[in-house]
Design an enzyme around this catalytic site. Structure first.
Site, short mmCIF file in Angstrom:
data_model
loop_
_atom_site.label_atom_id
_atom_site.label_comp_id
_atom_site.label_asym_id
_atom_site.label_seq_id
_atom_site.Cartn_x
_atom_site.Cartn_y
_atom_site.Cartn_z
CG ASP A 21 4.78 -8.01 43.81
OD1 ASP A 21 5.33 -7.07 43.23
OD2 ASP A 21 5.34 -8.72 44.66
CG ASP A 76 9.73 -6.05 40.85
OD1 ASP A 76 10.44 -5.84 41.85
OD2 ASP A 76 8.60 -6.52 40.89
#
Lengths: 155, 448
Positions: free
Chosen positions: B199, B369
């Protein structure tokens, strides 16, 4: 600075009420003043929801698709257009007119479906083996899942 | 009264206006994250039996021949990251080629598959474990119905109440996260670390796939097709349909030629913004991008699926191809980043339009997330509730730090690294230090 009409509340929700705004403050405005927003919104989300023009199309589409064995779409229709459903037929605003029949019929459809389903499920649970005999064990979901091995993937 | 009232929103310093609703904004993103984590913890507590590993982890152990050890875990995590990178680049390519119908169809398919298959499995597990006497007919009627309705709610936010849309996204995240917690322990931790690093790299490095995607979206003023959770704007005047309504009701408006399409509004709003506030174009254009219509998503899953399946049978003999497919499905659905809520400094000027040009009022958090936070907490729940509380607090703290950084930097940021790092640190600390302390205190009847 903004000049406001006296008496209009200044809190965050003031956008829900029609506000008169002075023309000419927008840098590029050079036309007539914009009309105020509608005082009522058809959906439960209020100003974040559908504009009135699109509401009827949505209501109709959800109602028709609900007939494809998807009664939850009727429930969504009712929840989404809750203000339309709740406003009494006599005094509802004109904009709700075309939306109302679809929402009311969706409500009726969902009520019938849930009534039938709950009746059947309750009969099944309460009746148990006394009512159904050995067929109960064949119909209850955990046995069916074991037999077909449906939940084997996750254990 | 008009004067006093006018003074309140009339000339606020920018910080006061932001602070007015900052708490509410943060709360509206923390609630769904917490709800997702709570549901995953509940599911894990109800359904997992640590004594017998799930068939999924057993099959992985058998396939990779080693059982649950670190090299296997690292290898699996690395494979997953590579798959996600490839999928994201593919998504970027398709977005570049403007294949939005394919993207949308693919996203619909994957959301429906998650809700139907994984949701059905979870429901069956719950029914079996709790011995609920539901009959097969009702189940067969309810499951496709619920899955279809939730998939529709997740994909078409304009057609359903906002609450339902958000609930559907949370449901998808919960199911996917629960599925991930079924992996073996070291694999899960390795996966979390790998995804946090990915990420960070993907969003911040110039060549990263997510950054490429974001820059494409900004350039074109379009929304990225993805499942993204958007918090409800605090000020209802900032909703996008308010703008659509305004545009639709004023056929003679001077905003732009005669176009009433949303893209035109977006461009015009963007231009107005740039003229008015003179700030960097990135946050405002993002804001202008948000009023565009529903997310258009899909990906050509079939081709990628086939490619990955063949790869998997060749390279990792025996690694369940179902696992690969599911990974690809998850990978392509998620956008692990958090997008800013643009500043409101220009609000007073545009206020009379009721458009709220300078703010869409919404914080966006990618569904990935949600999933990985919940995976961390779910895995902590498999040990003990103490670790759950510690990891929950760590993750929320990480989310807060990320939001702070977001307010500071004003561009899309990766939301995983800080939270996952804190979560793992706290998990290790709790397991090694805190538990010892608490157990000793309890057995000596001192506290707790």
């Amino acid at each position: 600075m903004e000049a406001r009409v006296a008496g209009v509340p200044e809190d965050e929700e003031s956008g829900l009420l029609p506000r008169q705004s002075a023309a000419g403050r927008r840098p590029s405005s050079r036309g007539p003043r914009f009309p105020p927003p509608p005082a009522v919104w058809a959906t439960v989300d209020g100003p974040l929801g559908l504009p009135l023009e699109e509401a009827e199309g949505h209501a109709r589409r959800f109602f028709l698709w609900g007939f494809a064995c998807l009664p939850f779409l009727w429930a969504i229709n009712c929840c989404h257009f809750w203000p339309v459903l709740r406003s009494p037929a006599a005094s509802s605003p004109a904009a709700f007119g075309p939306i109302r029949p679809y929402v009311v019929r969706s409500a009726i459809g969902f009520t019938i479906f849930s009534f039938v389903l709950i009746t059947w499920a309750t009969t099944f649970i309460v009746g148990g083996e006394r009512l159904f005999g050995p067929a109960w064990n064949d119909l209850v979901m955990y046995n069916v899942a074991d037999k077909l091995g449906l939940s084997g993937f996750m254990g | 009264m008009a004067d006093a009232a006018a003074a309140v929103p009339g000339d606020p310093p920018a910080s006061a206006t932001v602070l007015d609703s900052l708490g509410e904004d943060i709360t509206r993103i923390v609630y769904p994250v917490s709800a997702c984590m709570l549901l995953v913890v509940l599911l894990v507590s109800l359904l997992s039996s640590p004594s017998s590993p799930s068939p999924l982890s057993a099959s992985i152990a058998a396939a990779t021949g080693g059982g649950d050890d670190i090299p296997t875990a690292l290898f699996t995590a690395l494979t997953f990251v590579v798959a996600v990178t490839a999928a994201t680049f593919l998504l970027a390519l398709l977005f570049y080629l403007r294949c939005t119908p394919c993207l949308r169809a693919y996203l619909g398919f994957s959301a429906l598959a998650v809700l139907l298959v994984l949701g059905g499995q979870v429901a069956l597990l719950l029914i079996s474990r709790l011995r609920l006497p539901l009959d097969a007919v009702s189940f067969a009627l309810l499951l496709p119905n619920a899955a279809g309705a939730l998939a529709l709610a997740a994909l078409a936010p304009a057609s359903v109440p906002i609450g339902l849309h958000q609930a559907a996204l949370v449901a998808v995240a919960v199911l996917t996260a629960f599925w991930f917690t079924l992996l073996p322990e070291w694999t899960t931790w390795a996966l979390l670390v790998a995804m946090a690093v990915y990420d960070l790299a993907a969003v911040l490095l110039p060549g990263g796939p997510l950054r490429v995607l974001l820059e494409l979206a900004i350039e074109r003023n379009e929304e990225i097709p993805a499942l993204v959770y958007e918090a409800r704007p605090v000020d209802p005047r900032h909703g996008r349909n308010w703008r659509l309504w305004r545009e639709g009701r004023q056929p003679g408006a001077d905003l732009d030629a005669s176009s009433t399409t949303v893209e035109a509004i977006g461009e015009v709003l963007g231009r107005n913004l740039d003229a008015n506030s003179g700030n960097s174009s990135s946050p405002q254009v993002h804001d202008a991008a948000t009023p565009t219509a529903n997310v258009n998503n899909s990906r050509p899953r079939a081709t990628l699926w086939a490619a990955l399946s063949s790869d998997s049978t060749v390279e990792h003999a025996g690694e369940a191809s179902a696992l690969q497919e599911h990974r690809v499905a998850v990978a392509e659905m998620r956008v692990p980043l958090i997008q800013p809520r643009p500043e409101r400094s220009g609000e007073e000027e545009e206020d009379e339009d009721g458009i709220g040009l300078s703010s869409s009022g919404a914080i966006k958090l990618g569904l990935g997330d949600f999933i990985f936070y919940s995976v961390l907490v779910g895995r902590a729940a498999m040990y003990d509730y103490m670790t759950v509380y510690a990891c929950y607090l760590a993750i929320i703290a990480g989310l807060g730090i990320t939001l702070l950084l977001l307010a500071f930097f004003r561009k899309a940021l990766p939301a995983l690294p800080v939270s996952i790092a804190l979560g793992i640190v706290f998990y290790v600390l709790t397991r090694t230090l805190l538990e010892e302390f608490v157990v000793q205190c309890s057995t000596n009847l001192l506290l707790f």
